[in-house]
Write a protein that holds these residues in place. Structure first.
Motif, PDB file in Angstrom:
ATOM      1  N   GLU A 247       0.826  -1.211   0.000  1.00 45.95           N
ATOM      2  CA  GLU A 247       0.000   0.000   0.000  1.00 45.95           C
ATOM      3  C   GLU A 247       0.856   1.256   0.000  1.00 45.95           C
ATOM      4  N   GLU A 248       2.171   1.095   0.078  1.00 42.72           N
ATOM      5  CA  GLU A 248       3.078   2.228   0.133  1.00 42.72           C
ATOM      6  C   GLU A 248       3.577   2.571  -1.273  1.00 42.72           C
TER       7      GLU A 248
ATOM      8  N   ALA B  70       5.022   2.546 -17.629  1.00 40.83           N
ATOM      9  CA  ALA B  70       3.562   2.695 -17.706  1.00 40.83           C
ATOM     10  C   ALA B  70       2.880   2.137 -16.471  1.00 40.83           C
ATOM     11  N   ARG B  71       3.483   1.129 -15.850  1.00 39.78           N
ATOM     12  CA  ARG B  71       2.874   0.508 -14.673  1.00 39.78           C
ATOM     13  C   ARG B  71       2.892   1.425 -13.456  1.00 39.78           C
ATOM     14  N   ARG B  72       3.559   2.562 -13.541  1.00 37.18           N
ATOM     15  CA  ARG B  72       3.495   3.525 -12.441  1.00 37.18           C
ATOM     16  C   ARG B  72       2.066   4.011 -12.226  1.00 37.18           C
ATOM     17  N   TRP B  73       1.256   3.985 -13.278  1.00 38.61           N
ATOM     18  CA  TRP B  73      -0.149   4.386 -13.111  1.00 38.61           C
ATOM     19  C   TRP B  73      -0.849   3.472 -12.113  1.00 38.61           C
ATOM     20  N   ASP B  74      -0.468   2.204 -12.063  1.00 42.21           N
ATOM     21  CA  ASP B  74      -1.114   1.260 -11.163  1.00 42.21           C
ATOM     22  C   ASP B  74      -0.794   1.531  -9.697  1.00 42.21           C
TER      23      ASP B  74
ATOM     24  N   ALA C 199     -11.175  -6.685 -16.163  1.00 40.75           N
ATOM     25  CA  ALA C 199     -10.625  -6.437 -14.827  1.00 40.75           C
ATOM     26  C   ALA C 199     -11.179  -5.174 -14.174  1.00 40.75           C
ATOM     27  N   VAL C 200     -12.051  -4.448 -14.847  1.00 38.89           N
ATOM     28  CA  VAL C 200     -12.521  -3.159 -14.339  1.00 38.89           C
ATOM     29  C   VAL C 200     -13.167  -3.282 -12.963  1.00 38.89           C
TER      30      VAL C 200
ATOM     31  N   LYS D  17     -10.536  -2.081  -5.681  1.00 36.69           N
ATOM     32  CA  LYS D  17      -9.274  -1.675  -5.082  1.00 36.69           C
ATOM     33  C   LYS D  17      -9.128  -0.158  -5.003  1.00 36.69           C
ATOM     34  N   GLY D  18     -10.206   0.563  -5.321  1.00 38.72           N
ATOM     35  CA  GLY D  18     -10.183   2.008  -5.193  1.00 38.72           C
ATOM     36  C   GLY D  18      -9.646   2.761  -6.378  1.00 38.72           C
TER      37      GLY D  18
END
Length: 241
Positions: free
Chosen positions: A50-51, A102-106, A160-161, A167-168
């Protein structure tokens, strides 16, 4: 630190791609399993904590590993990095860095800025992943493969939406059923497999019927009921392979 370890990671973390690779020729499996195992490791990095700072550090670790591969230097030891380094060249390693970035958006809970941002995310993740697999197996037409990979990625993403919302996250720019159906219809225009055929395309075996399902019944996205029956899915994979 072997091909078998990569296969195990994909089997546990991405069972649909695992089935697709197992339907491919043996020589192609040795190329695709390390690439898909890398994708599993990167895709789950933002979700194991979560960090945000820790998640960012996990992604940076993979970016540093790819830089080592791209530079031709010593590559850090990991059950995925060494097999991956044997399968991708410097250009491939640099291209896969786009996927990690791109995965930084996650990591965060912000929505996409606009349609361009959303499409770039699909291109950099699903599209780039398919292209690097196909390229390693001899494909040469990048744009056709990226287009196909983006459409296949959208099918997975829409499925997956509901989980992302739990998950917020804010996964869609426009969550109306009409807008979701239009996304699926647009993707269907790009879902024809590029020619010549390539084992990396097998990962998209469910994309077309899922997009057709969403275009017809977009309410499934919010309910989390997108997908094919196990029998229908396996039958389609048999026909594709």
């Amino acid at each position: 630190m072997t091909f078998e370890a990569c296969a195990g990671i994909v089997e546990r973390g991405d069972p649909d791609r695992f089935l697709a690779v197992m339907a491919a020729p043996v020589a192609a499996r040795r190329v695709l399993f390390p690439i898909y195992a890398f994708n599993v490791e990167v895709a789950r990095a933002p979700w194991v904590t979560e960090e945000p700072m820790i998640a960012e550090m996990r992604l940076q670790w993979w970016r540093d590993a790819l830089e080592e591969m791209a530079s031709g230097g010593t590559v850090r030891r990991h059950e995925v990095t060494l097999p991956l380094a044997d399968m991708v060249d410097g250009d491939g390693a640099r291209a896969l860095d786009r996927l990690v970035a791109a995965r930084r958006w996650d990591v965060y809970k912000d929505g996409f800025e606009d349609a361009e941002h959303f499409n770039e995310y699909l291109d950099a993740t699903a599209g780039e992943l398919m292209w690097q697999g196909a390229r390693a197996l001899g494909a040469v037409n990048r744009e056709d493969v990226l287009r196909f990979g983006r459409a296949a990625g959208l099918a997975r993403y829409l499925a997956a939406v509901a989980a992302l919302e739990e998950k917020g996250r804010v996964p869609l720019l426009d969550g109306r059923e009409s807008a979701i159906a239009e996304l699926a219809r647009e993707a269907l225009n790009n879902i024809a497999r590029p020619v010549p055929n390539n084992a990396a395309f097998l990962e998209a075996w469910q994309a077309e019927p899922i997009l057709r399902q969403i275009a017809k019944e977009p309410w499934r996205v919010a309910q989390g009921t997108v997908g094919l029956s196990p029998f229908r899915a396996k039958l389609r994979l048999l026909r594709w392979s």
